[in-house]
Design a protein around this motif. Structure first.
Motif, PDB file in Angstrom:
ATOM      1  N   TYR A  52     -10.870   0.737  -1.725  1.00 52.56           N
ATOM      2  CA  TYR A  52     -10.537   1.724  -1.098  1.00 52.56           C
ATOM      3  C   TYR A  52      -9.563   2.670  -2.129  1.00 52.56           C
ATOM      4  CZ  TYR A  52      -6.521  -1.304  -1.003  1.00 52.56           C
ATOM      5  OH  TYR A  52      -5.097  -2.373  -1.091  1.00 52.56           O
TER       6      TYR A  52
ATOM      7  N   ILE B 167     -15.467  -3.267   8.106  1.00 55.63           N
ATOM      8  CA  ILE B 167     -16.262  -3.642   8.869  1.00 55.63           C
ATOM      9  C   ILE B 167     -17.099  -2.375   9.564  1.00 55.63           C
ATOM     10  CG2 ILE B 167     -15.194  -5.891   9.696  1.00 55.63           C
ATOM     11  CD1 ILE B 167     -13.988  -4.249  12.010  1.00 55.63           C
TER      12      ILE B 167
ATOM     13  N   ASN C  42       0.784  -1.031  -0.047  1.00 57.44           N
ATOM     14  CA  ASN C  42      -0.153   0.015  -0.146  1.00 57.44           C
ATOM     15  C   ASN C  42       0.892   1.193  -0.067  1.00 57.44           C
ATOM     16  OD1 ASN C  42       0.609   0.552   2.595  1.00 57.44           O
ATOM     17  ND2 ASN C  42      -0.523  -1.236   3.201  1.00 57.44           N
TER      18      ASN C  42
ATOM     19  N   SER D  15      -0.088  -7.690  12.783  1.00 59.41           N
ATOM     20  CA  SER D  15       0.321  -6.835  14.201  1.00 59.41           C
ATOM     21  C   SER D  15      -0.642  -6.267  14.891  1.00 59.41           C
ATOM     22  CB  SER D  15       1.528  -5.869  13.629  1.00 59.41           C
ATOM     23  OG  SER D  15       1.091  -5.159  12.738  1.00 59.41           O
TER      24      SER D  15
ATOM     25  N   LEU E 172     -15.725   1.001  11.472  1.00 52.63           N
ATOM     26  CA  LEU E 172     -15.301   1.086  12.613  1.00 52.63           C
ATOM     27  C   LEU E 172     -13.746   1.354  12.689  1.00 52.63           C
ATOM     28  CD1 LEU E 172     -17.026  -2.197  13.825  1.00 52.63           C
ATOM     29  CD2 LEU E 172     -17.463   0.067  14.864  1.00 52.63           C
TER      30      LEU E 172
HETATM   31  C1  B12 Z   1      -2.983   0.210   4.583  1.00 49.82           C
HETATM   32  C2  B12 Z   1      -4.166   0.176   5.747  1.00 49.82           C
HETATM   33  C3  B12 Z   1      -5.317  -0.557   5.520  1.00 49.82           C
HETATM   34  C4  B12 Z   1      -5.482  -1.271   4.024  1.00 49.82           C
HETATM   35  C5  B12 Z   1      -4.922  -2.729   4.153  1.00 49.82           C
HETATM   36  C6  B12 Z   1      -4.533  -3.656   2.853  1.00 49.82           C
HETATM   37  C7  B12 Z   1      -3.228  -3.235   2.132  1.00 49.82           C
HETATM   38  N1  B12 Z   1      -3.625  -2.762   0.989  1.00 49.82           N
HETATM   39  O1  B12 Z   1      -2.283  -2.918   2.557  1.00 49.82           O
HETATM   40  C8  B12 Z   1      -6.846  -1.447   4.030  1.00 49.82           C
HETATM   41  C9  B12 Z   1      -7.494  -0.191   3.420  1.00 49.82           C
HETATM   42  C10 B12 Z   1      -7.413  -2.463   3.326  1.00 49.82           C
HETATM   43  C11 B12 Z   1      -7.175  -1.442   5.635  1.00 49.82           C
HETATM   44  C12 B12 Z   1      -8.451  -1.965   6.200  1.00 49.82           C
HETATM   45  C13 B12 Z   1      -8.793  -1.787   7.419  1.00 49.82           C
HETATM   46  N2  B12 Z   1      -8.167  -1.046   8.495  1.00 49.82           N
HETATM   47 CO1  B12 Z   1      -6.484  -0.344   8.251  1.00 49.82          CO
HETATM   48  N3  B12 Z   1      -4.696   0.563   7.949  1.00 49.82           N
HETATM   49  C14 B12 Z   1      -3.742   0.771   7.001  1.00 49.82           C
HETATM   50  C15 B12 Z   1      -2.866   1.585   7.533  1.00 49.82           C
HETATM   51  C16 B12 Z   1      -3.134   2.991   6.819  1.00 49.82           C
HETATM   52  C17 B12 Z   1      -1.347   0.993   6.925  1.00 49.82           C
HETATM   53  C18 B12 Z   1      -0.988  -0.232   7.466  1.00 49.82           C
HETATM   54  C19 B12 Z   1       0.449  -0.679   7.084  1.00 49.82           C
HETATM   55  O2  B12 Z   1       0.730  -1.158   6.063  1.00 49.82           O
HETATM   56  N4  B12 Z   1       1.325  -0.815   7.761  1.00 49.82           N
HETATM   57  C20 B12 Z   1       2.873  -0.862   7.962  1.00 49.82           C
HETATM   58  C21 B12 Z   1       3.323  -2.292   7.901  1.00 49.82           C
HETATM   59  C22 B12 Z   1       4.748  -2.409   7.957  1.00 49.82           C
HETATM   60  O3  B12 Z   1       2.841  -2.936   9.114  1.00 49.82           O
HETATM   61  P1  B12 Z   1       1.952  -4.305   9.040  1.00 49.82           P
HETATM   62  O4  B12 Z   1       1.470  -4.663  10.371  1.00 49.82           O
HETATM   63  O5  B12 Z   1       2.384  -5.271   8.452  1.00 49.82           O
HETATM   64  O6  B12 Z   1       0.558  -3.703   8.162  1.00 49.82           O
HETATM   65  C23 B12 Z   1      -0.326  -4.778   8.042  1.00 49.82           C
HETATM   66  C24 B12 Z   1      -1.499  -4.490   8.732  1.00 49.82           C
HETATM   67  O7  B12 Z   1      -1.499  -3.203   9.252  1.00 49.82           O
HETATM   68  C25 B12 Z   1      -2.769  -4.927   8.009  1.00 49.82           C
HETATM   69  N5  B12 Z   1      -3.992  -3.963   8.335  1.00 49.82           N
HETATM   70  C26 B12 Z   1      -4.393  -2.850   7.910  1.00 49.82           C
HETATM   71  N6  B12 Z   1      -5.339  -2.457   8.523  1.00 49.82           N
HETATM   72  C27 B12 Z   1      -5.415  -3.263   9.544  1.00 49.82           C
HETATM   73  C28 B12 Z   1      -6.631  -3.299  10.392  1.00 49.82           C
HETATM   74  C29 B12 Z   1      -6.587  -4.312  11.346  1.00 49.82           C
HETATM   75  C30 B12 Z   1      -7.766  -4.102  12.455  1.00 49.82           C
HETATM   76  C31 B12 Z   1      -5.761  -5.304  11.414  1.00 49.82           C
HETATM   77  C32 B12 Z   1      -6.035  -6.578  12.365  1.00 49.82           C
HETATM   78  C33 B12 Z   1      -4.909  -5.450  10.421  1.00 49.82           C
HETATM   79  C34 B12 Z   1      -4.763  -4.321   9.590  1.00 49.82           C
HETATM   80  O8  B12 Z   1      -2.449  -4.684   6.481  1.00 49.82           O
HETATM   81  C35 B12 Z   1      -1.194  -4.262   6.506  1.00 49.82           C
HETATM   82  C36 B12 Z   1      -0.527  -4.921   5.116  1.00 49.82           C
HETATM   83  O9  B12 Z   1      -0.587  -6.079   5.254  1.00 49.82           O
HETATM   84  C37 B12 Z   1      -2.780   1.719   8.969  1.00 49.82           C
HETATM   85  C38 B12 Z   1      -2.327   2.769   9.830  1.00 49.82           C
HETATM   86  C39 B12 Z   1      -1.212   2.756  10.202  1.00 49.82           C
HETATM   87  N7  B12 Z   1      -0.339   3.729  10.583  1.00 49.82           N
HETATM   88  O10 B12 Z   1      -0.620   1.635  10.580  1.00 49.82           O
HETATM   89  C40 B12 Z   1      -4.442   1.367   9.082  1.00 49.82           C
HETATM   90  C41 B12 Z   1      -4.993   0.807  10.570  1.00 49.82           C
HETATM   91  C42 B12 Z   1      -4.035  -0.230  10.990  1.00 49.82           C
HETATM   92  N8  B12 Z   1      -6.221   0.228   9.858  1.00 49.82           N
HETATM   93  C43 B12 Z   1      -7.364   0.167  10.778  1.00 49.82           C
HETATM   94  C44 B12 Z   1      -8.525  -0.152  10.720  1.00 49.82           C
HETATM   95  C45 B12 Z   1      -9.273   0.138  11.663  1.00 49.82           C
HETATM   96  C46 B12 Z   1      -8.889  -0.954   9.561  1.00 49.82           C
HETATM   97  C47 B12 Z   1     -10.268  -1.519   9.343  1.00 49.82           C
HETATM   98  C48 B12 Z   1     -10.823  -2.452  10.380  1.00 49.82           C
HETATM   99  C49 B12 Z   1     -11.412  -0.534   8.863  1.00 49.82           C
HETATM  100  C50 B12 Z   1     -12.908  -1.011   8.641  1.00 49.82           C
HETATM  101  N9  B12 Z   1     -13.716  -0.226   9.365  1.00 49.82           N
HETATM  102  O11 B12 Z   1     -13.211  -1.779   8.003  1.00 49.82           O
HETATM  103  C51 B12 Z   1      -9.928  -2.536   8.154  1.00 49.82           C
HETATM  104  C52 B12 Z   1      -9.735  -4.022   8.461  1.00 49.82           C
HETATM  105  C53 B12 Z   1     -10.898  -4.842   8.422  1.00 49.82           C
HETATM  106  C54 B12 Z   1     -10.638  -6.215   8.280  1.00 49.82           C
HETATM  107  N10 B12 Z   1     -10.589  -6.880   6.845  1.00 49.82           N
HETATM  108  O12 B12 Z   1      -9.977  -6.981   9.042  1.00 49.82           O
HETATM  109  C55 B12 Z   1      -6.658   1.083  12.145  1.00 49.82           C
HETATM  110  C56 B12 Z   1      -6.357  -0.175  13.297  1.00 49.82           C
HETATM  111  C57 B12 Z   1      -6.706   0.523  14.632  1.00 49.82           C
HETATM  112  C58 B12 Z   1      -6.848  -0.310  15.635  1.00 49.82           C
HETATM  113  N11 B12 Z   1      -6.785   0.153  17.085  1.00 49.82           N
HETATM  114  O13 B12 Z   1      -7.498  -1.470  15.441  1.00 49.82           O
HETATM  115  C59 B12 Z   1      -5.326   1.647  11.452  1.00 49.82           C
HETATM  116  C60 B12 Z   1      -4.387   1.951  12.717  1.00 49.82           C
HETATM  117  C61 B12 Z   1      -5.723   3.153  10.984  1.00 49.82           C
HETATM  118  C62 B12 Z   1      -6.305   4.240  12.123  1.00 49.82           C
HETATM  119  N12 B12 Z   1      -5.573   4.964  12.768  1.00 49.82           N
HETATM  120  O14 B12 Z   1      -7.602   3.818  12.658  1.00 49.82           O
HETATM  121  N13 B12 Z   1      -6.229  -0.944   6.275  1.00 49.82           N
END
Ligand code: B12
Length: 306
Positions: A306, A277, A143, A254, A284
């Motif tokens: 998105y 969700i 992303n 994570s 949420l």
């Molecule tokens: C990119 C992103 C997404 C992308 C992920 C897919 C993609 N193309 O990579 C999309 C747009 C799909 C997404 C979805 C969601 N996301 Co998001 N996402 C992010 C973001 C901006 C960056 C993540 C990242 O790449 N980190 C860096 C890498 C190195 O770390 P990583 O741990 O390997 O990253 C992975 C996970 O973070 C995972 N991921 C992304 N979002 C979420 C959310 C949850 C709850 C989980 C378990 C995992 C997850 O996808 C990443 C790539 O594989 C973060 C913000 C941030 N600052 O981290 C928010 C963030 C993680 N997301 C968040 C949320 C809430 C969601 C959703 C629940 C939103 C919703 N209402 O549906 C959904 C997930 C629903 C589900 N299917 O389970 C929150 C989590 C907060 C919390 N306390 O739980 C964050 C922190 C944003 C925020 N500040 O609110 N997300």
């Protein structure tokens, strides 16, 4: 997800802050200290199960100048092992976070980065992101958040990258920053459900919620779960009711459990699809493993872009 579109701005902010901050700690005034205490205590007492989690915490501890050497050494060891065990499986952003954490504050960890050629591994992963963007309408393998972490790290650690390509990538004209025609997150509207305080001495032990899967059609059911249950518990109960309609898959990340497919329909980065969700029609701000559901609530999981 709307925050997503703020990422280039966050990236540029980091660009301007981090070079001078890599070892400069930030001051917190005494009256604000209290706000940090619970966060610091959570950070120091939690168990970290992935290299990325450890890297995030290690970086934060170093930047705030925390003196807990034992914890920092433990985290650094976990981060280094995760690189040794699974470097090729790390995403570009995960590797970038790891380099930032190991390289912050010029500790002996920094040599690990060069001994293990992490900058050239990151260059290759960044190149793969760029190639994927070329082949898939501007969509990276991961992303834009991770791509901006890559650029930040390549810039800080003197890696190779094309400045003109990066300038193009992060230009505000890039259509991938827009969601439903909007660049800014000003009207971002997520539900911040404040749990109702429980006044009755014996709260009901079970609650009922409505749960729907929305694709082009809506599939709904009513689920009964113990009070205090999270969204994921509701999904598991619904799956027991009808596996074909409510069956799903989940991956550990994570941030906790992340929903990857429902009814066999899988989220895909190249197509920018994901399972979103919602509660009461609003997205949420927590994941399925953390969001505590409430009696009578309407929960949905939507096939979204998105
Ligand atoms: C990119 C992103 C997404 C992308 C992920 C897919 C993609 N193309 O990579 C999309 C747009 C799909 C997404 C979805 C969601 N996301 Co998001 N996402 C992010 C973001 C901006 C960056 C993540 C990242 O790449 N980190 C860096 C890498 C190195 O770390 P990583 O741990 O390997 O990253 C992975 C996970 O973070 C995972 N991921 C992304 N979002 C979420 C959310 C949850 C709850 C989980 C378990 C995992 C997850 O996808 C990443 C790539 O594989 C973060 C913000 C941030 N600052 O981290 C928010 C963030 C993680 N997301 C968040 C949320 C809430 C969601 C959703 C629940 C939103 C919703 N209402 O549906 C959904 C997930 C629903 C589900 N299917 O389970 C929150 C989590 C907060 C919390 N306390 O739980 C964050 C922190 C944003 C925020 N500040 O609110 N997300």
């Amino acid at each position: 997800m709307r925050q997503y579109h703020q990422l280039p701005l966050v990236g540029f902010l980091l660009f301007s802050l981090i070079p001078s901050q890599l070892c400069k700690t930030c001051e917190v005034t005494e009256e604000n200290d209290v706000h940090l205490n619970s966060l610091l205590s959570t950070m120091t007492t939690s168990k970290y199960t992935s290299g990325t989690q450890s890297a995030n915490v290690l970086l934060s501890l170093r930047l705030v100048g925390m003196q807990n050497q034992t914890l920092k050494q433990q985290l650094s060891q976990q981060v280094r092992s995760s690189v040794e065990m699974r470097e090729s499986n790390l995403s570009s952003g995960q590797l970038a976070m790891i380099i930032l954490a190991l390289g912050a504050c010029h500790t002996p960890d920094e040599t690990f980065i060069y001994d293990h050629h992490l900058i050239s591994h990151l260059q290759n992963k960044f190149q793969a992101e760029i190639e994927n963007m070329g082949a898939h309408d501007g969509n990276p393998l991961t992303n834009y958040y991770q791509v901006s972490l890559d650029v930040l790290v390549l810039c800080l650690f003197n890696g190779n990258y094309s400045v003109t390509k990066v300038a193009d990538l992060f230009s505000p004209e890039n259509k991938n920053y827009y969601l439903r025609g909007q660049f800014s997150v000003g009207t971002f509207n997520i539900s911040s459900h404040v749990p109702k305080s429980v006044t009755t001495p014996n709260p009901p032990s079970n609650i009922s919620v409505n749960y729907s899967v929305v694709i082009t059609k809506t599939y709904s059911t009513t689920v009964t779960v113990p009070s205090g249950s999270v969204f994921l518990d509701v999904m598991e109960e619904a799956q027991k009711i009808n596996e074909t309609v409510f069956g799903f898959t989940v991956e550990k990340s994570s941030w906790g459990p992340y929903i990857t497919s429902v009814q066999g329909l899988k989220a895909n980065n190249n197509e920018r699809t994901f399972w979103e969700i919602l509660s009461g029609g609003k997205p949420l701000s927590q994941g399925v493993g953390n969001y505590v559901v409430h009696d009578g609530e309407s929960l949905e999981i939507h096939w979204s872009k998105y």
